[in-house]
Design a protein around this motif. Structure first.
Motif, mmCIF file in Angstrom:
data_model
loop_
_atom_site.group_PDB
_atom_site.id
_atom_site.type_symbol
_atom_site.label_atom_id
_atom_site.label_comp_id
_atom_site.label_asym_id
_atom_site.label_seq_id
_atom_site.Cartn_x
_atom_site.Cartn_y
_atom_site.Cartn_z
ATOM 1 N N THR A 40 13.846 -55.259 -1.318
ATOM 2 C CA THR A 40 14.600 -54.720 -0.187
ATOM 3 C C THR A 40 15.213 -53.369 -0.574
ATOM 4 O OG1 THR A 40 16.782 -55.637 -0.782
ATOM 5 C CG2 THR A 40 15.247 -57.102 0.397
ATOM 6 N N ASN B 231 20.753 -60.399 5.736
ATOM 7 C CA ASN B 231 19.306 -60.513 5.945
ATOM 8 C C ASN B 231 18.575 -60.314 4.618
ATOM 9 O OD1 ASN B 231 19.790 -60.761 8.744
ATOM 10 N ND2 ASN B 231 19.873 -58.531 8.947
ATOM 11 N N HIS C 122 17.381 -54.765 4.090
ATOM 12 C CA HIS C 122 18.668 -55.362 3.687
ATOM 13 C C HIS C 122 19.480 -54.362 2.864
ATOM 14 C CE1 HIS C 122 21.634 -58.160 2.289
ATOM 15 N NE2 HIS C 122 21.171 -58.218 1.065
#
Length: 270
Positions: A186, A226, A232
């Motif tokens: 992420t 998330n 994220h």
């Protein structure tokens, strides 16, 4: 920009002296920008007021902007309506002054654009150059600026967000970008590192101790859970903690390069 358009409704709009106090922390308490003595200074000021495109764009298209700090290098920015200014001359001058100080600290030279973020408050940085003579680009949404100014001392949040986005440009143009994204699922390492550096920047500003919680709340509200989403950014607490660690490091009189290294070690240990 039409005269009927305002950054905030007059009923809720705080005074500019209130909201842009951080911009003046290292200057006089007047909205007089630093004289543009060099070509780079001129480009910085010019980039803040140039139009991204001249065509009309719909709110539906603006809604396609990804939320906060998109790292997508292929995003088509020509789809989105740009503004020539914030609509407030004092705000324009104050924002330019703040950005110039950030660039001095980070030693980068991106261009800046103001856009209609009609799909929701937004600001992000890209590793693409849109303004000749600059490197990289930071885009601010008019709704994001308006939303932050509602809060007391909201100018500190705007200064922090500007520093966060400029930190992304620094990452792109330094080894930290590859280091922070290596093996990452992420955007969290990049985002928390930018939060850390934004905190470091604010830690260098006189009087920011009094209003650091304004930026902390702004970051907290933009955190998310998330964990499996590529975008994220980190949980609310992670974002605030990273920023406050950078802030504390500035109080220890560390250099920006030391902050970048310490920040990378910290976020990669989470």
């Amino acid at each position: 920009m039409g005269g009927s358009e305002r950054l905030l409704p007059s009923v809720t709009r705080p005074s500019v002296a209130d909201v842009m106090l951080p911009v003046l922390a290292n200057h006089s308490h007047e909205f007089t920008p630093t004289p543009l003595r060099t070509r780079r200074d001129f480009l910085i000021a010019l980039a803040a007021t140039l139009l991204l495109s001249s065509g009309a764009h719909s709110a539906a298209q603006a809604a396609e902007l990804p939320p906060y700090c998109s790292l997508d290098p292929n995003i088509d920015l020509t789809r989105f309506k740009a503004r020539s200014s914030t609509g407030n001359n004092r705000m324009d001058k104050a924002l330019i002054s703040e950005l110039k100080h950030i660039l001095q600290v980070m030693q980068i030279s991106p261009g800046f654009r103001i856009i209609d973020d009609l799909g929701g408050p937004n600001a992000f940085a890209i590793d693409r150059t849109l303004v000749r003579g600059t490197k990289g680009t930071v885009l601010f949404g008019i709704n994001l600026l308006s939303e932050e100014l509602v809060a007391k001392a909201g100018g500190y949040a705007i200064a922090g967000i500007a520093a966060h986005e400029c930190s992304h440009v620094f990452q792109y143009q330094s080894p930290f970008g590859a280091r922070l994204t290596r093996g990452a699922r992420t955007a969290k390492p990049m985002e928390l590192h930018a939060d850390f550096l934004a905190g470091f920047y604010l830690g260098q500003k006189r009087g920011s101790d009094l209003h650091i919680e304004t930026f902390a709340k702004s970051l907290y509200d933009k955190g998310d859970w998330n964990f499996n989403d590529p975008g994220h950014h980190g949980t609310p607490d992670e974002r605030v903690n990273a920023m406050k660690r950078g802030f504390a490091l500035a109080r220890d009189k560390k250099s920006f390069s030391e902050a970048a290294e310490n920040g990378a070690i910290y976020v990669l240990s989470l």
